[in-house]
Design an enzyme around this catalytic site. Structure first.
Site, PDB file in Angstrom:
ATOM      1  N   ALA A 152       0.757  -1.286  -0.217  1.00 54.90           N
ATOM      2  CA  ALA A 152       0.311   0.076  -0.005  1.00 54.90           C
ATOM      3  C   ALA A 152       1.125   1.525  -0.446  1.00 54.90           C
ATOM      4  CB  ALA A 152      -0.388  -0.115   1.743  1.00 54.90           C
ATOM      5  N   LYS A 153       0.423   2.257  -0.750  1.00 54.08           N
ATOM      6  CA  LYS A 153       1.132   3.131  -0.918  1.00 54.08           C
ATOM      7  C   LYS A 153       0.534   4.539   0.271  1.00 54.08           C
ATOM      8  CE  LYS A 153       2.785   6.672  -4.396  1.00 54.08           C
ATOM      9  NZ  LYS A 153       4.183   5.748  -3.978  1.00 54.08           N
ATOM     10  N   VAL A 154       1.223   4.520   1.530  1.00 54.43           N
ATOM     11  CA  VAL A 154       0.396   5.090   2.436  1.00 54.43           C
ATOM     12  C   VAL A 154       1.723   6.081   2.900  1.00 54.43           C
ATOM     13  CG1 VAL A 154      -0.407   4.574   4.849  1.00 54.43           C
ATOM     14  CG2 VAL A 154      -0.295   3.304   3.497  1.00 54.43           C
TER      15      VAL A 154
END
Length: 296
Positions: A152-154
């Site tokens: 995930a690109k958090v």
């Protein structure tokens, strides 16, 4: 400066002036890094502006939100359309597009009830420049995949990237190279790694790295060009005897690596597989009908 007094952003369905917008200081995103984002590039083509892999990027934005329990009630096609409108309203063609999903005020650690979405864009050259990079292996490692959702690109994940990048620059290098928690090669702070050895490309397998959309595009291009690519677990020693190496990512595009901890790769960049892929990638992103799959 990423904006001026006339710059518009897209915020929750409306186009508003960037310098007239506000955000709540009690947002979970501000306090805890609990938000998701994307980095997307638009290019000038023969048929006008084309946002490269817009659908895939917004699909990943949605997936990132779902993986970390952030509500995402947006239509991907509408977000793609809004991105094109935003570029047109700001008179941008070659540009970087940044969508961000951020949370409402909430000082607890529970999932948010409501979120907002912002899309902004600005002119931005290749993030890591156009010269070959001098890397250093970071003392920081990538987080263990059981500690976060690595795919995930958090927002908060990038504190790790900031620490690694600044450590490298403070030591006089251009950028960092991070290992995973088991000591295998992982990726750069904002880019995926490939290296070449005896006509074969190698890249760290998924599981401890962000599954980059540019990485997937490189894999597709390599297949088209008949270049063998092996994905797996590789060590610093494997990289040390490589012929060449490069980073790839939406912001960085494809950029050659000159050395790691001042140990130079022996192959001239212009004669490498990376250079060949760099040229093909540059052609591809400027085609308005670019449709390579990114399922890798």
């Amino acid at each position: 400066m990423y904006y001026n007094k006339n710059t518009l952003i897209y915020l929750d369905g409306k186009f508003v002036k960037a310098n007239e917008t506000t955000t709540d200081l009690y947002s979970q995103t501000l306090h805890y890094g609990y938000g998701v984002f994307e980095g997307i590039r638009a290019y000038e083509t023969e048929n006008g502006t084309s946002i490269f892999k817009a659908q895939e990027h917004y699909d990943r934005l949605k997936k990132s939100a779902e993986l970390v329990n952030i509500p995402f009630n947006y239509d991907v096609e509408e977000l793609v359309k809004a991105s094109y409108e935003l570029l047109e309203k700001n008179n941008l063609s070659d540009a970087y597009v940044r969508p961000l999903v951020f949370c409402d005020p909430n000082m607890t650690l529970a999932r948010p009830n409501n979120v907002s979405i912002m899309i902004c864009a600005w002119e931005w050259g290749a993030y890591l420049g156009d010269k070959q990079l001098r890397l250093t292996i970071s003392t920081y490692c990538r987080p263990h995949p059981r500690s976060i959702k690595i795919e995930a690109k958090v927002c908060g994940h990038y504190v790790n990237s900031i620490l690694a990048t600044n450590e490298a620059k403070d030591k006089g290098f251009d950028e960092a190279l991070l290992l995973d928690s088991d000591g295998f090669l992982a990726e750069g702070p904002g880019a995926n790694l490939f290296y070449e050895k005896e006509g074969v490309l190698y890249t760290p397998q998924l599981g401890n790295i962000l599954p980059g959309i540019t990485r997937a595009t490189v894999l597709e291009l390599a297949k088209e060009l008949g270049i063998e690519v092996r994905q797996g677990l590789f060590s610093k020693d494997d990289l040390a005897v490589a012929d060449s190496a490069f980073y790839c990512g939406t912001a960085a595009e494809i950029i050659g690596i000159e050395s790691v901890d001042d140990s130079k790769f022996p192959k001239e960049w212009n004669n490498t597989l990376g250079k060949k892929l760099q040229e093909e990638y540059s052609k591809l992103v400027r085609k308005s009908d670019a449709t390579l799959s990114t399922t890798h």
